[in-house]
Design a protein around this motif. Sequence first.
Motif, short mmCIF file in Angstrom:
data_model
loop_
_atom_site.label_atom_id
_atom_site.label_comp_id
_atom_site.label_asym_id
_atom_site.label_seq_id
_atom_site.Cartn_x
_atom_site.Cartn_y
_atom_site.Cartn_z
N LEU A 96 0.89 -1.31 0.05
CA LEU A 96 -0.26 0.19 -0.39
C LEU A 96 0.58 1.36 -0.29
N SER A 97 2.17 1.30 0.09
CA SER A 97 2.96 2.17 -0.03
C SER A 97 2.87 3.35 -0.70
N PRO A 98 2.60 2.53 -2.05
CA PRO A 98 2.83 3.86 -3.21
C PRO A 98 1.73 4.94 -3.34
N LEU A 99 0.34 4.43 -2.38
CA LEU A 99 -0.69 5.25 -2.06
C LEU A 99 0.00 6.68 -1.08
N TYR A 100 0.75 6.49 -0.71
CA TYR A 100 0.88 7.23 0.36
C TYR A 100 1.46 8.64 -0.54
N ASP A 101 1.65 8.79 -1.98
CA ASP A 101 1.66 9.63 -2.93
C ASP A 101 0.57 10.49 -3.54
N HIS A 102 -0.38 9.93 -2.66
CA HIS A 102 -1.69 10.19 -3.30
C HIS A 102 -2.14 11.04 -2.39
N PRO A 103 -2.64 12.48 -2.49
CA PRO A 103 -2.94 13.42 -1.71
C PRO A 103 -4.24 12.32 -0.45
N GLY A 104 -3.84 12.49 0.18
CA GLY A 104 -5.85 12.62 1.22
C GLY A 104 -5.29 10.79 1.73
N LYS A 105 -4.86 10.59 0.69
CA LYS A 105 -5.18 8.43 0.98
C LYS A 105 -4.65 8.18 1.59
N ALA A 106 -3.07 8.65 2.37
CA ALA A 106 -2.50 8.20 3.56
C ALA A 106 -3.50 8.73 5.34
N SER A 107 -4.11 9.65 5.03
CA SER A 107 -4.57 9.81 6.23
C SER A 107 -6.06 9.07 6.18
N ILE A 108 -6.70 8.74 5.46
CA ILE A 108 -8.08 8.41 5.29
C ILE A 108 -7.29 6.21 5.17
N LEU A 109 -6.15 6.27 4.96
CA LEU A 109 -5.90 5.12 5.95
C LEU A 109 -5.68 4.66 6.81
N GLU A 110 -4.56 5.96 7.65
CA GLU A 110 -4.71 6.32 8.84
C GLU A 110 -5.95 5.84 10.47
N ARG A 111 -7.38 6.70 9.70
CA ARG A 111 -8.22 6.48 10.20
C ARG A 111 -9.09 5.12 10.10
N LEU A 112 -8.39 4.25 8.81
CA LEU A 112 -9.19 3.38 8.89
C LEU A 112 -8.22 2.32 9.71
N LEU A 113 -6.89 1.76 9.78
CA LEU A 113 -6.37 0.84 10.47
C LEU A 113 -6.52 1.57 12.13
N TYR B 164 3.39 5.22 10.62
CA TYR B 164 3.35 6.47 11.23
C TYR B 164 5.23 6.57 11.36
N ASP B 165 6.40 5.78 10.95
CA ASP B 165 8.06 5.57 10.59
C ASP B 165 7.79 6.04 9.41
N ARG B 166 6.96 5.82 7.97
CA ARG B 166 6.65 6.52 6.94
C ARG B 166 6.15 8.23 5.99
N ARG B 167 4.79 8.78 7.67
CA ARG B 167 5.05 10.00 8.34
C ARG B 167 6.13 10.24 9.15
N GLY B 168 6.96 9.92 9.73
CA GLY B 168 8.01 10.92 10.44
C GLY B 168 7.91 10.79 11.69
N LEU B 169 6.38 9.70 12.15
CA LEU B 169 5.99 10.67 13.89
C LEU B 169 6.84 8.85 14.30
N TYR B 170 8.88 9.27 15.07
CA TYR B 170 8.69 8.37 14.82
C TYR B 170 8.66 7.86 16.53
N ASP B 171 8.33 8.65 17.09
CA ASP B 171 7.81 8.17 18.34
C ASP B 171 6.59 7.67 19.04
#
Length: 720
Positions: A337-354, A390-397
């Motif tokens: 699913l990582s290629p979807l993170y280049d589409h605007p907004g889809k990473a946030s939708i996946l985050e909320r879903l998971l 979260y690692d992909r989004r830079g939120l390492y903590d």
Amino acid sequence: MGASLPPKEANLFKLIVKSYETKQYKKGLKAADAILKKFPEHGETLSMKGLTLNCMDRKPEAYELVRLGLKNDLKSHVCWHVYGLLYRSDREYREAIKCYRNALRIDPDNIEILRDLSLLQAQMRDLGGFVETRQQLLTLKPNHRMNWIGFAVSHHLNSNASKAIDILEAYEGTLEDDYPPDNERCEHGEMLLYKISLLEECGSLEKALQELRKKEFKIVDKLSYKEEEVSLLVKLNRLEEGEKLYRVLLAMNPDNYRYYEGLQMCVGLHSKIGQYSPDEIDKLDALYKSLGQQYTWSSAVKRIPLDFLEDVKFRDAADNYVRPLLTKGVPSLFSDLSPLYDHPGKASILERLLLDLEESLKTTGGYPGRSEKEPPSTLLWTLFYLAQHYDRRGLYDIALAKIDEAMQHTPTVIDLYSVKSKILKHGGDFAAAAALADEARCMDLADRYSSTEEDDELAKLPASQKKKLRQKQRKAEARAKKEAEVKGEEANVGGVSKSGKRHVKPVDPDPHGEKLLQTEDPLMEAGKYLKLLQKHSSDFLETHLLSFEVNMRKQKILLALQALKQLQRLDAGKPDSHRCLLRFFHKVASRPAPATDDSLMHRAAVAEMSYCLEPNKKGEAIKLIEESPNNLVNGSLREWKLKDCVAVHKLLVSNFDDQDAALRWKSRCAGYFPYSSYFEGRHCSANRDSKQAHTENGSVEFLPSNGKVEKLEALKNLAI
């Protein structure tokens, strides 16, 4: 030579060759020693013994024996061939080719040597020589199909596909109508497919399609046949036929992404950049819903819509896709699913879903809206995905918190340790990342070679499979032990050159680069590594970023500009390329004026460009011109040339539109060029009554009564 040996020893020599080919090296050495006991200077036996020793990692002895054998029998093609094989084993391909050619001078029709030579010619991209050698092989053995195919391939590699087609068709002309026999049907079918691909490459699409359908009954690989046919149909723009055939292929393999892409192309819904209009998205959604009903077990038919769906439809499709994969425990889900993170907004939708799935699994033990309970591992893989998210989004903590929670849940899953190591590395904790990676490797080895599990599994296997498995395990253990010894050894590590001499290389005395940091000229050291990168990795953006950085620090502006041009060529839109561009312009703009005065035209060019970039600083730009010194050259003549001064005056009039500055310049130059009519110097009006004519370069011309211009001899050589 081998033929000159007595019958008993001649048979022993054949045994050496056979033992070498079957890798029975000890047996071959024993036979070689038996011959050398009676004929100690027999060149071919010495060479074969050396070749055998080379396979037993005894290179110094191998080179010594092979060279001794060649010395004893320089006219033996066997000795030269063996010497070439020895070089080839050390990847000294050019030297090996020389040896093969020497062997062919002695035995020009030797099939084995020609075959070995052709392989190295292809390896070294000597395509002209490759063609010649394959032609010679075909001439010697025209009844072998592989020689025809090899000759065709050589022409194809040499950018002559049409000649390759002619060769294959000529070969087919030598065959009978009922060819091939049953035992050669596969090979012949592959040759036919190769010929059709050559026709396609040459642009003969219609002919290729006709040939393909004509030879269908001779092609065994029906899947490749259909793929080639549909490719030709699409290129011929026969899209309706192509659509039908792609649906047939999808029925055979509904998880092949290329088939879906081809089907979209045939129905007019394909985009190379992946962007679609709302109407196209609706049509694609309907298409994949229809395909999903046909191929309910297909993963691809569920994954592809995630690339074009948006908002609520995307969330529903993603939910439908990830649930069964989390239940199964698929570690590669995030990579999928990582290629979807280049589409605007889809990473946030996946985050909320998971996060919703995680919360439901923790509270109810199942997915939202379902009464069935999920296995405990489902929560583990959900946490595993969120950690990578979260690692992909830079939120390492947050990523570390999720992966730690997963490790507390099931501490025996090796993938968790690998991902945590990556997160730590991305977060900057390299030491902890390395330690965790080592721990993961140790767990992996322990898991592989667990004796209890091994015994349980072995008990279920047949004796022959047990033997093979034990052999593989012994090799793996030996390899792991050898790697550990290499890493841990403090002694010198030896390498062997082509001459058989052992080169001793010391263990790296500065593994962490601490001594390298203490160098007196670090930029010079960096330049050495930079040259290697520029030579071997010139197509990588990072190479030219480093080149720009190093040369900017060295104050080498032109080399920095060269690196900047490469950055613009490779990826002008990259943020790093843009940073370098601005840094370069700022550096150039802030550089101090040179200690020595530039020429008049240099100052004029700088003034013109300064005014172009900053029109509000017009006065400063003109001042730069007016302050230009006209120095003496050799103590007598002035530096400025008349044509340059004229050009500057025109620049002040036209580009700067400053009549006052132009007048001041004209007055100044009139003093330097008193005979110039352009600047109206004090001598330009002399002898006006004699019908003088003044030219722009300051020379004086007289107009006699006959109208012809005669230059005044007295002023011809006048220095101006």
